[in-house]
Scaffold this active site. Structure first.
Site, PDB file in Angstrom:
ATOM      1  CB  CYS A 244      -0.917  -0.002   1.217  1.00 50.45           C
ATOM      2  SG  CYS A 244      -1.942  -1.474   1.399  1.00 50.45           S
ATOM      3  N   GLY A 249       6.427   7.204   0.594  1.00 56.57           N
ATOM      4  CA  GLY A 249       7.234   7.628   1.733  1.00 56.57           C
ATOM      5  C   GLY A 249       8.047   6.499   2.340  1.00 56.57           C
ATOM      6  CG  ASP A 268      -1.692   3.045  -3.485  1.00 52.32           C
ATOM      7  OD1 ASP A 268      -1.346   2.913  -2.299  1.00 52.32           O
ATOM      8  OD2 ASP A 268      -2.727   3.659  -3.824  1.00 52.32           O
ATOM      9  CB  CYS A 367      -0.781   6.376  10.863  1.00 53.05           C
ATOM     10  SG  CYS A 367      -2.007   6.677   9.577  1.00 53.05           S
TER      11      CYS A 367
END
Length: 436
Positions: A244, A249, A268, A367
């Site tokens: 993903c 990053g 992705d 996150c």
């Protein structure tokens, strides 16, 4: 811009956010400033600071305005925050002058509401706890069950402004070289305490205009995200899948760990996000990455089953761990969102597991600070995939990486929160597939 012009711009930006309630605030702000290129960098930061202060206090401001008989509209939200922070109403009336570049004159009803707030502060003992903590009502019981007596402190950590963390690109230089280069450009920074590659600037700064950023020596990345990259344990001789990848990053960090060798595939479902990674990869000097767009009916995964040494799943999630950067996200999150995301996370884990070679590792990260998206997902996965076991990140020999001990708690996984670690909230579990 004058202070009153900045005030007017902040109100205008809040109106635009109000008109697009499901769109992230930072995306609305980016469009707002792109359409107003006459607003300079310093003014943009000042206007953004005013708006983000309102977003961080949104529920409390709404409570006060309802108590005073007002509606939570941009003009009153900005005015109410100023008054509750100690600014006299007379001073606000002078700012809302109706003059050139200034907000329109305060209406009598607005003035009455603001006067009712004088002498008070933003917090009040009569506020419901979820309002005082700036979270949805439905979420509070789950957080209380998870954090117990630490609930208030943990949530308050999510409302404080975030630092600006950078990851040094070791392909281009050392951390000390990057620190010196940033200092020469006027950006004072310190090494991060947990990541061996991180530098921290205390607050928002226009670092993207600096030479170290533009040359690829540093990349903006929260320290917690850097620790997730470290936990993957990618090496130069490996085939690694960033399942993903988004705009790349963590892909960049993996390439650095692999010394620009081996092979990385960045996947992705969003073509624009993958396209956005190209510029970052070039700037960092990375050339061991292949991009692949995941589409319905794609046979790509079947052809590459059980072929990757490491598969990183940076799963779509509620983003609760990033609320200090994105306070508006708290206002949009619903129970239905969480339920939908946990189903999606389970499905992604199932698909990604088939791509891990025997003896390889599946790394699951979010996150989020929510147990439902983190340990619950891992428990469910292990119960249905007996061929995988949880790797204890506290054991450097077993994990294959030496993560800073202070970043690890009593469990085998990485669970970071702003309150405890000074990072965004992150979760990471490493799962090893049994050898053939």
């Amino acid at each position: 811009m004058t202070p009153t012009a900045r005030l007017a711009a902040a109100i205008d930006l809040l109106f635009e956010m109000e008109a697009a309630p499901r769109r992230p605030a930072d995306a609305v702000a980016n469009s707002f400033f792109r359409e107003r290129r006459y607003i300079g960098g310093g003014d943009r930061r000042a206007v953004s600071a005013q708006v983000w202060s309102v977003l961080r206090a949104w529920r409390r401001l709404g409570w006060w305005l309802a108590r005073a008989g007002g509606e939570p509209r941009p003009r009153l939200l900005v005015g109410a925050l100023s008054v509750l922070e100690g600014r006299p109403v007379e001073s606000l009336q002078r700012a809302f002058s109706g003059g050139r570049y200034a907000p329109d004159v305060l209406e009598p009803a607005e003035t009455r509401v603001l006067r009712a707030l004088e002498g008070h502060t933003l917090d009040h003992p009569d506020m419901p706890e979820a309002v005082a903590l700036e979270i949805p009502d439905w979420l509070l019981p789950a957080l209380q069950a998870q954090f117990g007596e630490r609930t208030r402190a943990e949530i308050e950590g999510l409302t404080a402004p975030a630092t600006l963390d950078l990851r040094v690109n070791l392909l281009a230089g050392t951390r000390e070289q990057a620190r010196e280069a940033l200092s020469a450009d006027g950006f004072a920074c310190e090494p991060t305490p947990l990541s061996p590659w991180g530098l921290r600037i205390p607050s928002r700064a226009p670092v993207t205009s600096s030479k170290p950023f533009q040359s690829g020596l540093v990349e903006i990345q929260d320290e917690g995200s850097q620790l997730v990259v470290q936990a993957v344990g990618a090496r130069p001789d490996m085939r690694v899948l960033d399942y993903c990848a988004g705009a790349g990053g963590k892909t960049l960090g993996l390439a650095m760990c692999m010394e620009n060798r081996g092979h990385i595939v960045a996947c992705d479902v969003s073509e624009p996000r993958l396209d956005g990674a190209v510029r970052r990869l070039r700037r960092a000097g990375v050339h061991n990455v292949e991009r692949h767009l995941l589409v319905s009916g794609d046979k790509w995964a079947k052809r590459r089953a059980a072929s990757f040494d490491r598969v990183l799943v940076d799963a779509p999630c509620t983003g609760t761990g990033t609320w200090r950067r994105n306070p508006d996200a708290r206002l949009r999150l619903t129970e239905a969102d969480l339920a939908e995301l946990t189903i999606k996370q389970g499905e992604i884990l199932d698909r990604a597991a088939s791509l891990v070679r025997p003896g390889g590792r599946l790394v699951y990260a979010t996150c989020s600070i929510l147990r439902a998206e983190n340990t619950d997902r891992i428990d469910t996965f292990l119960a249905t995939h007996p061929g995988f076991r949880l790797v204890d990140l506290r054991d450097p020999e077993a994990a294959g990486v030496a993560i800073a001990p202070q970043a690890l708690g009593s469990g085998a996984t990485l669970q970071l929160t702003p309150r405890q670690h000074g990072t965004d909230g992150f979760f990471c579990a490493v799962l090893e597939r049994e050898a053939a």
